[in-house]
Design a protein around this motif. Structure first.
Motif, PDB file in Angstrom:
ATOM      1  N   MET A  82       8.875   3.585   9.565  1.00  0.00           N
ATOM      2  CA  MET A  82      10.202   3.074   9.205  1.00  0.00           C
ATOM      3  C   MET A  82      10.411   1.671   9.767  1.00  0.00           C
ATOM      4  O   MET A  82      10.981   0.810   9.093  1.00  0.00           O
ATOM      5  N   ASN A  83       9.937   1.445  10.980  1.00  0.00           N
ATOM      6  CA  ASN A  83      10.069   0.129  11.606  1.00  0.00           C
ATOM      7  C   ASN A  83       9.266  -0.937  10.851  1.00  0.00           C
ATOM      8  O   ASN A  83       9.617  -2.107  10.869  1.00  0.00           O
ATOM      9  N   HIS A  84       8.188  -0.516  10.210  1.00  0.00           N
ATOM     10  CA  HIS A  84       7.322  -1.432   9.464  1.00  0.00           C
ATOM     11  C   HIS A  84       7.399  -1.183   7.952  1.00  0.00           C
ATOM     12  O   HIS A  84       6.460  -1.511   7.219  1.00  0.00           O
ATOM     13  N   SER A  85       8.491  -0.632   7.478  1.00  0.00           N
ATOM     14  CA  SER A  85       8.576  -0.202   6.076  1.00  0.00           C
ATOM     15  C   SER A  85       8.271  -1.309   5.074  1.00  0.00           C
ATOM     16  O   SER A  85       7.707  -1.044   4.013  1.00  0.00           O
ATOM     17  N   GLU A  86       8.606  -2.546   5.393  1.00  0.00           N
ATOM     18  CA  GLU A  86       8.350  -3.644   4.461  1.00  0.00           C
ATOM     19  C   GLU A  86       6.854  -3.930   4.289  1.00  0.00           C
ATOM     20  O   GLU A  86       6.456  -4.615   3.355  1.00  0.00           O
ATOM     21  N   GLN A  87       6.025  -3.374   5.152  1.00  0.00           N
ATOM     22  CA  GLN A  87       4.584  -3.590   5.081  1.00  0.00           C
ATOM     23  C   GLN A  87       3.849  -2.458   4.354  1.00  0.00           C
ATOM     24  O   GLN A  87       2.631  -2.477   4.256  1.00  0.00           O
ATOM     25  N   PHE A  88       4.612  -1.469   3.836  1.00  0.00           N
ATOM     26  CA  PHE A  88       4.007  -0.310   3.186  1.00  0.00           C
ATOM     27  C   PHE A  88       4.337  -0.239   1.702  1.00  0.00           C
ATOM     28  O   PHE A  88       5.383  -0.698   1.260  1.00  0.00           O
ATOM     29  N   VAL A  89       3.426   0.380   0.965  1.00  0.00           N
ATOM     30  CA  VAL A  89       3.677   0.802  -0.409  1.00  0.00           C
ATOM     31  C   VAL A  89       3.532   2.324  -0.421  1.00  0.00           C
ATOM     32  O   VAL A  89       2.939   2.910   0.478  1.00  0.00           O
ATOM     33  N   PHE A  90       4.068   2.934  -1.462  1.00  0.00           N
ATOM     34  CA  PHE A  90       4.078   4.393  -1.564  1.00  0.00           C
ATOM     35  C   PHE A  90       3.502   4.810  -2.909  1.00  0.00           C
ATOM     36  O   PHE A  90       3.808   4.203  -3.930  1.00  0.00           O
ATOM     37  N   ALA A  91       2.660   5.838  -2.901  1.00  0.00           N
ATOM     38  CA  ALA A  91       2.130   6.433  -4.132  1.00  0.00           C
ATOM     39  C   ALA A  91       2.549   7.895  -4.177  1.00  0.00           C
ATOM     40  O   ALA A  91       2.522   8.593  -3.160  1.00  0.00           O
ATOM     41  N   GLU A  92       2.939   8.338  -5.350  1.00  0.00           N
ATOM     42  CA  GLU A  92       3.366   9.724  -5.526  1.00  0.00           C
ATOM     43  C   GLU A  92       2.237  10.687  -5.160  1.00  0.00           C
ATOM     44  O   GLU A  92       1.056  10.364  -5.317  1.00  0.00           O
ATOM     45  N   PRO A  93       2.587  11.873  -4.693  1.00  0.00           N
ATOM     46  CA  PRO A  93       1.552  12.878  -4.399  1.00  0.00           C
ATOM     47  C   PRO A  93       0.813  13.291  -5.668  1.00  0.00           C
ATOM     48  O   PRO A  93       1.351  13.197  -6.770  1.00  0.00           O
ATOM     49  N   THR A  94      -0.414  13.749  -5.482  1.00  0.00           N
ATOM     50  CA  THR A  94      -1.205  14.204  -6.627  1.00  0.00           C
ATOM     51  C   THR A  94      -0.734  15.559  -7.140  1.00  0.00           C
ATOM     52  O   THR A  94      -0.996  15.918  -8.269  1.00  0.00           O
ATOM     53  N   ASP A  95      -0.007  16.299  -6.298  1.00  0.00           N
ATOM     54  CA  ASP A  95       0.496  17.623  -6.638  1.00  0.00           C
ATOM     55  C   ASP A  95       1.853  17.782  -5.961  1.00  0.00           C
ATOM     56  O   ASP A  95       2.101  17.189  -4.918  1.00  0.00           O
ATOM     57  N   ASP A  96       2.731  18.597  -6.532  1.00  0.00           N
ATOM     58  CA  ASP A  96       4.073  18.787  -5.969  1.00  0.00           C
ATOM     59  C   ASP A  96       4.065  19.351  -4.551  1.00  0.00           C
ATOM     60  O   ASP A  96       5.030  19.187  -3.817  1.00  0.00           O
ATOM     61  N   THR A  97       2.999  20.015  -4.162  1.00  0.00           N
ATOM     62  CA  THR A  97       2.937  20.605  -2.826  1.00  0.00           C
ATOM     63  C   THR A  97       2.250  19.690  -1.811  1.00  0.00           C
ATOM     64  O   THR A  97       2.181  20.019  -0.639  1.00  0.00           O
ATOM     65  N   ASP A  98       1.728  18.549  -2.274  1.00  0.00           N
ATOM     66  CA  ASP A  98       1.031  17.611  -1.388  1.00  0.00           C
ATOM     67  C   ASP A  98       1.981  16.507  -0.922  1.00  0.00           C
ATOM     68  O   ASP A  98       2.964  16.202  -1.595  1.00  0.00           O
ATOM     69  N   PRO A  99       1.646  15.894   0.218  1.00  0.00           N
ATOM     70  CA  PRO A  99       2.452  14.758   0.669  1.00  0.00           C
ATOM     71  C   PRO A  99       2.124  13.509  -0.143  1.00  0.00           C
ATOM     72  O   PRO A  99       1.084  13.434  -0.813  1.00  0.00           O
ATOM     73  N   GLY A 100       3.004  12.524  -0.096  1.00  0.00           N
ATOM     74  CA  GLY A 100       2.748  11.244  -0.747  1.00  0.00           C
ATOM     75  C   GLY A 100       1.737  10.440   0.048  1.00  0.00           C
ATOM     76  O   GLY A 100       1.301  10.834   1.133  1.00  0.00           O
ATOM     77  N   TYR A 101       1.379   9.305  -0.499  1.00  0.00           N
ATOM     78  CA  TYR A 101       0.395   8.433   0.137  1.00  0.00           C
ATOM     79  C   TYR A 101       1.020   7.080   0.426  1.00  0.00           C
ATOM     80  O   TYR A 101       1.811   6.569  -0.364  1.00  0.00           O
ATOM     81  N   TYR A 102       0.621   6.509   1.552  1.00  0.00           N
ATOM     82  CA  TYR A 102       1.131   5.214   1.986  1.00  0.00           C
ATOM     83  C   TYR A 102      -0.041   4.278   2.261  1.00  0.00           C
ATOM     84  O   TYR A 102      -1.087   4.705   2.721  1.00  0.00           O
ATOM     85  N   GLY A 103       0.185   3.018   1.972  1.00  0.00           N
ATOM     86  CA  GLY A 103      -0.835   2.024   2.258  1.00  0.00           C
ATOM     87  C   GLY A 103      -0.187   0.686   2.536  1.00  0.00           C
ATOM     88  O   GLY A 103       1.039   0.539   2.460  1.00  0.00           O
ATOM     89  N   LEU A 104      -1.012  -0.276   2.854  1.00  0.00           N
ATOM     90  CA  LEU A 104      -0.509  -1.605   3.161  1.00  0.00           C
ATOM     91  C   LEU A 104      -0.084  -2.324   1.887  1.00  0.00           C
ATOM     92  O   LEU A 104      -0.790  -2.295   0.883  1.00  0.00           O
ATOM     93  N   ALA A 105       1.075  -2.957   1.942  1.00  0.00           N
ATOM     94  CA  ALA A 105       1.503  -3.813   0.835  1.00  0.00           C
ATOM     95  C   ALA A 105       0.628  -5.058   0.854  1.00  0.00           C
ATOM     96  O   ALA A 105       0.329  -5.597   1.921  1.00  0.00           O
ATOM     97  N   GLN A 106       0.180  -5.490  -0.291  1.00  0.00           N
ATOM     98  CA  GLN A 106      -0.722  -6.659  -0.316  1.00  0.00           C
ATOM     99  C   GLN A 106      -0.120  -7.801  -1.061  1.00  0.00           C
ATOM    100  O   GLN A 106       0.625  -7.762  -1.898  1.00  0.00           O
TER     101      GLN A 106
END
Length: 88
Positions: free
Chosen positions: A64-88
């Motif tokens: 949360m403190n570094h939220s501007e440095q992250f991107v988010f990808a939807e989970p592959t399945d409804d029961t899985d968590p989402g994915y986060y990576g570095l914003a480029q």
């Protein structure tokens, strides 16, 4: 309960790293994997639930403190968590 400073075996400075120091820019991670990486663990290491919860307690505010440095990808399945990576 507080302890006496002298009773601590190892005192280290508290250091928070920037996301680019922790994450590979070409990968996306779950919040669980990020929690492990923040502690210097393998992102796929199996942990008990209590340890996983403690790592999440550290990872979520850090993200949360570094939220501007992250991107988010939807989970592959409804029961899985989402994915986060570095914003480029």
């Amino acid at each position: 309960m507080p302890i006496d400073r002298e009773s601590a075996d190892d005192l280290r400075s508290l250091e928070f790293r920037d996301p680019e120091e922790v994450l590979d820019p070409d990968k996306l991670y779950t919040v669980y994997e990020i929690g492990r990486l923040l502690q210097g663990l393998d992102p796929e290491e199996e942990l008990d639930v209590e340890t996983e919860n403690v790592l999440l307690d550290w990872a979520i505010p850090w993200m949360m403190n570094h939220s501007e440095q992250f991107v988010f990808a939807e989970p592959t399945d409804d029961t899985d968590p989402g994915y986060y990576g570095l914003a480029q």
